[in-house]
Design an enzyme around this catalytic site. Structure first.
Site, mmCIF file in Angstrom:
data_model
loop_
_atom_site.group_PDB
_atom_site.id
_atom_site.type_symbol
_atom_site.label_atom_id
_atom_site.label_comp_id
_atom_site.label_asym_id
_atom_site.label_seq_id
_atom_site.Cartn_x
_atom_site.Cartn_y
_atom_site.Cartn_z
ATOM 1 N N ASP A 277 0.821 -1.209 0.000
ATOM 2 C CA ASP A 277 0.000 0.000 0.000
ATOM 3 C C ASP A 277 0.861 1.268 0.000
ATOM 4 O OD1 ASP A 277 -2.692 1.273 0.431
ATOM 5 O OD2 ASP A 277 -1.668 2.024 2.211
ATOM 6 N N GLU A 319 1.177 -0.947 -5.140
ATOM 7 C CA GLU A 319 0.051 -0.024 -5.217
ATOM 8 C C GLU A 319 0.688 1.356 -5.364
ATOM 9 O OE1 GLU A 319 -3.182 2.714 -4.020
ATOM 10 O OE2 GLU A 319 -1.530 2.300 -2.675
HETATM 11 C C1 OTU Z 1 -4.013 3.698 -0.493
HETATM 12 O O1 OTU Z 1 -4.294 4.585 -1.543
HETATM 13 C C2 OTU Z 1 -5.266 2.912 -0.175
HETATM 14 O O2 OTU Z 1 -5.702 2.242 -1.308
HETATM 15 C C3 OTU Z 1 -6.294 3.849 0.381
HETATM 16 O O3 OTU Z 1 -7.524 3.207 0.589
HETATM 17 C C4 OTU Z 1 -5.761 4.450 1.651
HETATM 18 O O4 OTU Z 1 -6.617 5.438 2.097
HETATM 19 C C5 OTU Z 1 -4.379 5.058 1.479
HETATM 20 O O5 OTU Z 1 -3.495 4.273 0.686
HETATM 21 C C6 OTU Z 1 -3.710 5.191 2.810
HETATM 22 O O6 OTU Z 1 -3.428 3.925 3.341
HETATM 23 O O7 OTU Z 1 -4.094 7.987 -1.972
HETATM 24 O O8 OTU Z 1 -6.590 7.744 -2.793
HETATM 25 O O9 OTU Z 1 -0.164 6.041 -4.861
HETATM 26 O O10 OTU Z 1 -2.711 7.263 -4.339
HETATM 27 O O11 OTU Z 1 -1.522 4.856 -2.107
HETATM 28 C C7 OTU Z 1 -5.863 6.607 -2.498
HETATM 29 C C8 OTU Z 1 -0.486 6.617 -3.686
HETATM 30 C C9 OTU Z 1 -4.463 6.864 -2.082
HETATM 31 C C10 OTU Z 1 -1.933 6.832 -3.322
HETATM 32 C C11 OTU Z 1 -2.494 5.561 -2.757
HETATM 33 C C12 OTU Z 1 -3.542 5.748 -1.775
#
Ligand code: OTU
Length: 625
Positions: A277, A319
């Protein structure tokens, strides 16, 4: 010599039990010295590096010793490209929205098998922060399951059941931050110096401001800024996301070691794929946006080597919701043991497909596909239409479609239903009206027009909405990689209709597309005239054809076929097969540049005419006769 490769090997060997020693040492001989030099590059300047490295290797050996027999068998039997098969299909769901807890997921395995799922991504199920937890992305214990979802025993039971059904479990590894009630954060707050160094704690306000000058914001409305003042620390803590998500300090080798061993212990519980993540944010450098720093890739290469050493059947998935030119780096390179993640979300393609739908322009997707570099083999894109997050438009702004102009403002207004003629029922995500587009929320079916058509009782619009949903999934199933279904899309499930939303659910519009699975609605999936039946059958057909068509295998080549009309997207797979998608709401006569007249559409089994044509929002998967 202390820290020499011979000494490290002896340390590692000494910590291994007899039953694993020869296999583990062979792996160590293949990559141990490179792991050591990578870690030396990252942390060699730190105090007592050699001792730290020795401890880490012993910790890894400990995880090797404890790896259950069944998983060790997988490690030995699986070819390196095991996940790159035509029947690999992914499905993503929240445990509590898909079923009643981890045990409940066991009961849903037959449903997943009916779809042909081979990879199940369950959104965070580790112990989450008390109170708000960003849907579980604020983890307070990585070694325990959340008590509301079940016990660690339930998790082990689930992975065993999934494995015997041929389904690999993918879990989030939230490695950029912990919850503010994780024991490390609690210790830091009560004065533990070592734990304080696990986070980015800044005492000087001027330094905070210097960082902020070049940083972006992920949640500009609900969590503006990147730092949170914490009274007990008398300082600011780096919090890229919500104030209760404290960014870990990956420049501290103890953070690396703790997290790497946590990953391996979770792998030993039967998790086969880790979704890393927010991985772009792991390394901070003043004067930059603090994303995609070279050290992030170095950390990924080290983690990949550790996985190869201790749990080689396990996959890492990036991700990284970043721009098109930053994204491929997350696969690493095949050269010099430089591999990073096995999988990465093809987020640029996803956003481009939606923009193409709104603007009725297949050429937007064609441009993205044309620009996407080949992925090192074995390695695969995860091709998706929706996920639990917003559709972020920013990735398209940064040059992904540089040869054409895409009006992202208009696209984002369109999906909120704010443009004339819009059928979509989405909501803006963190968009500041006067400034910039950020993201869009909503379930696929609502964004594709099913909700508005149903409310209006408009059968023609309903037909188009179903076609739109299938068209986007058709693209995801045609592009090389692993297609992913977001829970509910297979039955055209609509937006969440919570009657009693929590404050968090009201504030953060991503909850709009995190509904509970409506099993009664899904039960009508075999009724061929219901929307859910049409969508389910359409998807099943494409999944079956993909499985049976070698040209659509994940590693089979792709190239874009130029189409005279911008509404069309045409892609050649495996040298011969041609998949054509019409993003417009009008029928189109095929031009001579796409010479597929008389070919066979493998989706319908029909022969197309000469000259050929394609109906509104239709697709054809064509093979020469
Ligand atoms: C991720 O996403 C998760 O998918 C989210 O659900 C979380 O809220 C977040 O991390 C924190 O844990 O900003 O709009 O590439 O775009 O990591 C989603 C970086 C997010 C971000 C992504 C993030």
């Amino acid at each position: 010599m202390k820290g020499s490769s011979g000494e490290l090997r002896n340390l590692f060997a000494g910590a291994l039990e007899d039953h694993v020693r020869s296999v583990a040492l062979a792996r160590f001989d293949a990559s141990g010295s490179r792991l050591a030099s990578r870690l030396r590059g990252l942390y060699g300047h730190c105090r007592e590096f050699d001792g730290w490295l020795g401890d880490l290797l012993q910790g890894i050996a400990g995880c090797v010793n404890l790896r259950p027999d069944e998983l060790r068998d997988l490690d030995e039997q699986r070819p390196a490209d095991w996940f790159m098969s035509s029947d690999m299909l992914a499905y993503s769901a929240y445990v509590d929205r898909f079923a009643s807890g981890l045990k409940g997921v066991v009961e849903k395995i037959p449903y997943l098998c009916e779809l042909g799922v081979g990879y199940l991504h369950l959104l965070p199920f580790h112990r989450a922060r008390a109170g708000e937890s960003d849907g579980g992305f604020a983890v307070s214990d990585y070694e325990e399951t959340d008590p509301t979802l079940g016990t660690t025993g339930d998790l082990e039971l689930l992975t065993a059941h999934l494995r015997s059904a041929g389904i690999s479990l993918c879990a989030d590894f939230v490695l950029n931050h912990t919850a503010d009630d994780h024991r490390w954060a609690v210790a830091a707050r009560s004065g533990d110096r070592l734990r304080r160094e696990f986070y980015h704690v800044l005492e000087d306000r001027a330094e905070v401001e210097r960082y902020e000058e070049s940083l972006g914001e992920v949640f500009p409305q609900t969590a503006p800024g990147n730092f949170t003042r914490v009274g007990e620390l008398d300082a600011w803590v780096w919090t890229t996301f919500y104030p209760y998500q404290w960014d870990l300090n990956w420049s501290n080798p103890d953070v690396f070691a703790a997290m790497a061993l946590t990953l391996l212990r979770n792998a030993n519980r039967g998790i086969e794929v880790f979704r890393l993540d927010s991985v772009p944010f792991l390394w901070k450098r003043i004067g930059t946006r603090c994303v995609n720093q070279p050290e992030v890739h170095e950390i990924l290469r080290a983690l990949r080597t550790i996985v190869a050493l201790a749990a080689p059947s396990v996959l890492l998935k990036a991700e990284a919701i970043v721009a098109a030119d930053e994204l491929p780096a997350y696969f690493g390179t095949a050269a010099d043991d430089g591999r990073e993640c096995h999988l990465a979300y093809h987020n640029v393609l996803m956003a481009a497909s939606w923009a193409a739908l709104a603007l009725q322009r297949g050429d937007i997707v064609a441009e993205v596909v044309r620009k996407a570099p080949a992925v090192p083999n074995p390695g695969a894109w995860l091709n998706y239409v929706r996920c639990h997050d917003d559709i972020g438009w920013g990735v398209l702004a940064a040059g992904a479609t540089s040869r054409m102009s895409v009006d992202l403002d208009r696209v984002s207004r369109f999906f909120c239903g704010d443009e004339p003629g819009s059928y979509a029922r989405g909501r803006a995500f963190q968009t500041e009206p006067a400034h910039r587009v950020h993201g869009t929320c909503g379930m696929t079916s609502a964004l594709a027009g099913l909700e508005s058509a149903t409310v209006a009782g408009d059968r023609q619009q309903l037909e188009l909405a179903i076609r739109r949903l299938l068209l986007l999934y058709g693209v995801a199933l045609c592009i090389p990689g692993i297609p992913l279904i977001y829970m509910g899309d297979e039955v055209a499930l609509g937006n969440s209709t919570l009657t009693d939303p929590s404050p968090e659910q009201t504030r953060d519009s991503r909850w709009l597309h995190r509904p509970r699975m409506d099993w009664q609605w899904a039960a009508a999936r075999h009724d061929p005239v219901s929307p859910q039946g049409r969508v389910f059958a359409g998807l099943q057909r494409m999944i079956t054809v993909r499985r049976e068509t070698p040209a659509l295998a994940p590693s089979s080549p792709i190239d874009v076929v130029p189409a005279a009309r911008p509404e069309l997207l045409a892609m050649r797979r495996g040298g011969t097969m041609v998949c054509v998608f019409n993003f417009s709401e009008g029928a189109i006569e095929g031009g001579p540049e796409l010479d597929v007249g008389g070919w066979k559409d493998v989706l319908t089994g029909r022969i197309v005419g000469k000259p050929w044509s394609i109906g509104p929002l239709e697709m054809r998967w064509l093979v020469p006769r």
